[in-house]
Scaffold this motif. Structure first.
Motif, PDB file in Angstrom:
ATOM      1  N   GLN A  42      14.722 -21.362 -27.953  1.00 20.89           N
ATOM      2  CA  GLN A  42      14.045 -20.194 -28.004  1.00 20.89           C
ATOM      3  C   GLN A  42      12.498 -20.550 -27.353  1.00 20.89           C
ATOM      4  OE1 GLN A  42      13.096 -18.529 -32.183  1.00 20.89           O
ATOM      5  NE2 GLN A  42      12.728 -16.211 -31.003  1.00 20.89           N
ATOM      6  N   ASN A  43      12.204 -20.016 -26.305  1.00 21.21           N
ATOM      7  CA  ASN A  43      10.873 -20.136 -25.785  1.00 21.21           C
ATOM      8  C   ASN A  43       9.917 -19.283 -26.332  1.00 21.21           C
ATOM      9  OD1 ASN A  43      11.578 -22.217 -23.549  1.00 21.21           O
ATOM     10  ND2 ASN A  43      12.578 -20.713 -22.770  1.00 21.21           N
ATOM     11  N   LEU A  44       8.763 -19.601 -26.336  1.00 23.61           N
ATOM     12  CA  LEU A  44       7.638 -18.832 -26.956  1.00 23.61           C
ATOM     13  C   LEU A  44       7.800 -17.516 -26.386  1.00 23.61           C
ATOM     14  CD1 LEU A  44       5.443 -19.240 -28.957  1.00 23.61           C
ATOM     15  CD2 LEU A  44       4.023 -19.701 -26.954  1.00 23.61           C
ATOM     16  N   GLY A  45       7.561 -16.566 -27.407  1.00 21.35           N
ATOM     17  CA  GLY A  45       7.526 -15.101 -26.838  1.00 21.35           C
ATOM     18  C   GLY A  45       8.931 -14.342 -26.555  1.00 21.35           C
ATOM     19  N   GLN A  46      10.008 -15.544 -26.609  1.00 20.04           N
ATOM     20  CA  GLN A  46      11.398 -14.863 -26.148  1.00 20.04           C
ATOM     21  C   GLN A  46      12.331 -14.824 -27.131  1.00 20.04           C
ATOM     22  OE1 GLN A  46      12.435 -16.526 -22.346  1.00 20.04           O
ATOM     23  NE2 GLN A  46      10.351 -16.708 -21.661  1.00 20.04           N
ATOM     24  N   GLY A  47      13.469 -14.081 -26.907  1.00 14.54           N
ATOM     25  CA  GLY A  47      14.667 -14.392 -27.886  1.00 14.54           C
ATOM     26  C   GLY A  47      15.671 -15.554 -27.676  1.00 14.54           C
ATOM     27  N   PRO A  48      16.314 -15.905 -28.576  1.00 16.47           N
ATOM     28  CA  PRO A  48      17.113 -17.055 -28.378  1.00 16.47           C
ATOM     29  C   PRO A  48      18.132 -16.973 -27.253  1.00 16.47           C
ATOM     30  CG  PRO A  48      17.056 -16.336 -30.787  1.00 16.47           C
ATOM     31  CD  PRO A  48      16.399 -15.300 -30.019  1.00 16.47           C
ATOM     32  N   GLU A  49      18.359 -18.145 -26.418  1.00 17.84           N
ATOM     33  CA  GLU A  49      19.253 -18.226 -25.400  1.00 17.84           C
ATOM     34  C   GLU A  49      20.243 -19.205 -25.822  1.00 17.84           C
ATOM     35  OE1 GLU A  49      16.397 -16.943 -21.602  1.00 17.84           O
ATOM     36  OE2 GLU A  49      16.773 -18.865 -22.290  1.00 17.84           O
ATOM     37  N   LEU A  50      21.661 -18.811 -25.942  1.00 19.25           N
ATOM     38  CA  LEU A  50      22.732 -19.709 -26.095  1.00 19.25           C
ATOM     39  C   LEU A  50      22.852 -20.962 -25.269  1.00 19.25           C
ATOM     40  CD1 LEU A  50      25.174 -19.979 -27.973  1.00 19.25           C
ATOM     41  CD2 LEU A  50      26.652 -19.004 -26.135  1.00 19.25           C
ATOM     42  N   LEU A  51      22.942 -22.183 -25.754  1.00 19.49           N
ATOM     43  CA  LEU A  51      23.116 -23.604 -24.820  1.00 19.49           C
ATOM     44  C   LEU A  51      24.457 -23.964 -24.781  1.00 19.49           C
ATOM     45  CD1 LEU A  51      20.052 -25.733 -26.007  1.00 19.49           C
ATOM     46  CD2 LEU A  51      20.399 -24.423 -23.750  1.00 19.49           C
ATOM     47  N   ILE A  52      25.136 -23.782 -26.166  1.00 15.79           N
ATOM     48  CA  ILE A  52      26.480 -24.137 -26.267  1.00 15.79           C
ATOM     49  C   ILE A  52      26.952 -23.425 -27.644  1.00 15.79           C
ATOM     50  CG2 ILE A  52      25.852 -26.304 -27.521  1.00 15.79           C
ATOM     51  CD1 ILE A  52      28.237 -27.761 -25.785  1.00 15.79           C
ATOM     52  N   ARG A  53      28.423 -23.366 -27.881  1.00 18.63           N
ATOM     53  CA  ARG A  53      29.178 -22.856 -28.900  1.00 18.63           C
ATOM     54  C   ARG A  53      30.434 -23.625 -29.060  1.00 18.63           C
ATOM     55  NH1 ARG A  53      31.733 -17.533 -27.717  1.00 18.63           N
ATOM     56  NH2 ARG A  53      33.788 -18.680 -27.569  1.00 18.63           N
ATOM     57  N   TYR A  54      30.600 -24.037 -30.293  1.00 11.72           N
ATOM     58  CA  TYR A  54      31.765 -24.613 -30.647  1.00 11.72           C
ATOM     59  C   TYR A  54      32.701 -23.804 -31.471  1.00 11.72           C
ATOM     60  CZ  TYR A  54      29.833 -29.172 -29.112  1.00 11.72           C
ATOM     61  OH  TYR A  54      29.137 -30.501 -28.429  1.00 11.72           O
ATOM     62  N   GLU A  55      33.764 -24.115 -31.407  1.00 17.07           N
ATOM     63  CA  GLU A  55      35.018 -23.552 -32.280  1.00 17.07           C
ATOM     64  C   GLU A  55      35.608 -24.732 -32.876  1.00 17.07           C
ATOM     65  OE1 GLU A  55      35.324 -20.473 -33.070  1.00 17.07           O
ATOM     66  OE2 GLU A  55      34.071 -19.486 -31.653  1.00 17.07           O
ATOM     67  N   ASN A  56      35.324 -25.074 -33.949  1.00 16.51           N
ATOM     68  CA  ASN A  56      35.624 -26.294 -34.777  1.00 16.51           C
ATOM     69  C   ASN A  56      34.907 -27.404 -33.866  1.00 16.51           C
ATOM     70  OD1 ASN A  56      37.299 -25.446 -37.036  1.00 16.51           O
ATOM     71  ND2 ASN A  56      38.436 -24.448 -35.177  1.00 16.51           N
ATOM     72  N   GLU A  57      35.763 -28.565 -33.300  1.00 15.40           N
ATOM     73  CA  GLU A  57      34.987 -29.321 -32.600  1.00 15.40           C
ATOM     74  C   GLU A  57      34.954 -29.340 -31.178  1.00 15.40           C
ATOM     75  OE1 GLU A  57      37.738 -29.548 -34.538  1.00 15.40           O
ATOM     76  OE2 GLU A  57      39.548 -30.537 -33.308  1.00 15.40           O
ATOM     77  N   GLU A  58      35.621 -28.083 -30.780  1.00 16.26           N
ATOM     78  CA  GLU A  58      35.776 -27.883 -29.311  1.00 16.26           C
ATOM     79  C   GLU A  58      34.594 -27.000 -28.907  1.00 16.26           C
ATOM     80  OE1 GLU A  58      39.299 -25.830 -28.142  1.00 16.26           O
ATOM     81  OE2 GLU A  58      39.084 -26.021 -25.968  1.00 16.26           O
ATOM     82  N   ALA A  59      34.175 -27.527 -27.785  1.00 23.40           N
ATOM     83  CA  ALA A  59      33.023 -26.678 -27.000  1.00 23.40           C
ATOM     84  C   ALA A  59      33.546 -25.597 -26.107  1.00 23.40           C
ATOM     85  CB  ALA A  59      32.051 -27.502 -26.090  1.00 23.40           C
ATOM     86  N   VAL A  60      33.522 -24.526 -26.687  1.00 16.40           N
ATOM     87  CA  VAL A  60      34.164 -23.257 -25.669  1.00 16.40           C
ATOM     88  C   VAL A  60      33.404 -22.670 -24.859  1.00 16.40           C
ATOM     89  CG1 VAL A  60      35.921 -23.140 -27.477  1.00 16.40           C
ATOM     90  CG2 VAL A  60      33.857 -21.795 -27.820  1.00 16.40           C
ATOM     91  N   ASP A  61      31.929 -22.953 -24.904  1.00 22.00           N
ATOM     92  CA  ASP A  61      31.139 -22.146 -23.995  1.00 22.00           C
ATOM     93  C   ASP A  61      29.800 -23.166 -23.869  1.00 22.00           C
ATOM     94  OD1 ASP A  61      29.473 -18.693 -23.740  1.00 22.00           O
ATOM     95  OD2 ASP A  61      29.569 -20.481 -22.335  1.00 22.00           O
ATOM     96  N   ASP A  62      29.624 -24.023 -22.788  1.00 22.80           N
ATOM     97  CA  ASP A  62      28.574 -24.726 -22.561  1.00 22.80           C
ATOM     98  C   ASP A  62      27.810 -24.277 -21.024  1.00 22.80           C
ATOM     99  OD1 ASP A  62      30.290 -27.674 -21.599  1.00 22.80           O
ATOM    100  OD2 ASP A  62      30.508 -25.781 -20.749  1.00 22.80           O
ATOM    101  N   SER A  63      28.373 -23.028 -20.615  1.00 21.36           N
ATOM    102  CA  SER A  63      27.831 -22.775 -19.225  1.00 21.36           C
ATOM    103  C   SER A  63      26.409 -22.692 -18.858  1.00 21.36           C
ATOM    104  CB  SER A  63      28.489 -21.292 -18.942  1.00 21.36           C
ATOM    105  OG  SER A  63      28.139 -20.448 -19.630  1.00 21.36           O
ATOM    106  N   GLN A  64      25.579 -22.422 -20.012  1.00 16.54           N
ATOM    107  CA  GLN A  64      24.137 -22.477 -20.088  1.00 16.54           C
ATOM    108  C   GLN A  64      23.423 -24.132 -20.369  1.00 16.54           C
ATOM    109  OE1 GLN A  64      22.573 -19.728 -18.946  1.00 16.54           O
ATOM    110  NE2 GLN A  64      24.802 -19.163 -18.653  1.00 16.54           N
ATOM    111  N   LEU A  65      24.258 -24.916 -20.750  1.00 16.03           N
ATOM    112  CA  LEU A  65      23.818 -26.147 -21.044  1.00 16.03           C
ATOM    113  C   LEU A  65      23.381 -26.916 -19.797  1.00 16.03           C
ATOM    114  CD1 LEU A  65      23.375 -28.097 -23.695  1.00 16.03           C
ATOM    115  CD2 LEU A  65      25.350 -29.049 -23.228  1.00 16.03           C
ATOM    116  N   PRO A  66      22.239 -27.567 -19.544  1.00 14.03           N
ATOM    117  CA  PRO A  66      21.747 -28.446 -18.498  1.00 14.03           C
ATOM    118  C   PRO A  66      22.495 -29.666 -18.742  1.00 14.03           C
ATOM    119  CG  PRO A  66      19.834 -27.358 -19.448  1.00 14.03           C
ATOM    120  CD  PRO A  66      20.916 -27.082 -20.478  1.00 14.03           C
TER     121      PRO A  66
END
Lengths: 112, 116
Positions: free
Chosen positions: B37-61
């Protein structure tokens, strides 16, 4: 992907008046719309949410309406109190594995 | 019931240094999220895990950011090396998973990172 626009960016209201925040979304597959309240330096907290099979939901002084056809949803706060001052975020999520997309937030200031 | 726990709450580092954030989700929540979350903005997803599996990391640098969720409970997000633009609040959230009530995300207090 989903795009959520939120207006206004700031909202100043007198205590006791109503506040309305409006959001639009782009993905017609979105079916879950939560609203979060974030006080300065604290975590976002869910205050109310609505799903696409419902047009309106109320919880005491807050209510959310959803217009699926126009792809917009709104948060209504009645009888505002100073403790309602915070940043409010709307969000939208498509079904299935879709991610939650947040709006940019609305700074609400309630003046006594 | 305890909420989502994050540590540290604040971190100040110099650019090019490494930094790590830790998150403990609500007990029983299978899905864990890291947001920035940058100042003055909404949260932006970096990564999502389902149990131990990363299922969405498309926004992770991925050149400088990494994350893990060993054993499907706690998670760590790392930045190496940090850049000035990484200054933000890093929020962890968790949810039960699935549809309906399982979609509700509960946020931790965040780690406020300042890179000098």
């Amino acid at each position: 992907g989903e795009n959520v626009e939120q207006h206004p960016s700031t909202l100043s209201v007198q205590e006791g008046d109503s506040a309305v925040i409006k959001c639009t979304y782009s993905d017609s597959a979105s079916n879950y719309f939560p609203w979060y309240k974030q006080e300065l330096g604290k975590r976002p907290q869910l205050i109310i949410d609505i799903r696409s099979n419902v047009g309106e939901k109320k919880d005491q002084r807050i209510a959310v309406t959803l217009n699926k056809t126009a792809k917009h949803f709104s948060l209504h706060i009645t009888e505002t109190q100073p403790e309602d001052s915070a940043v409010y975020f709307c969000a939208a999520k498509p079904g299935g594995w879709g991610k939650l997309q947040f709006g940019a937030g609305t700074q609400v200031v309630v003046t006594p | 019931e305890a909420g989502v726990v994050q540590s540290p709450r604040y971190k100040i580092i110099e650019k090019k240094q490494p930094v790590a954030f830790w998150c403990n989700p609500i007990s029983g929540h299978n899905t864990l999220y890291w947001y920035r979350q940058n100042l003055g903005q909404g949260p932006e997803l970096l990564i999502r895990y389902e149990n131990e599996e990363a299922v969405d990391d498309s926004q992770l640098p991925k050149d400088r950011f990494s994350a893990e969720r060993l054993k499907g409970v706690d998670s760590t997000l790392k930045i190496q090396p940090a850049e000035l633009g990484d200054s933000a609040v890093y929020l962890c959230a968790s949810s039960l998973g699935g549809q309906g009530a399982g979609e509700t995300q509960y946020f931790g207090p965040g780690t406020r990172l300042l890179v000098l």
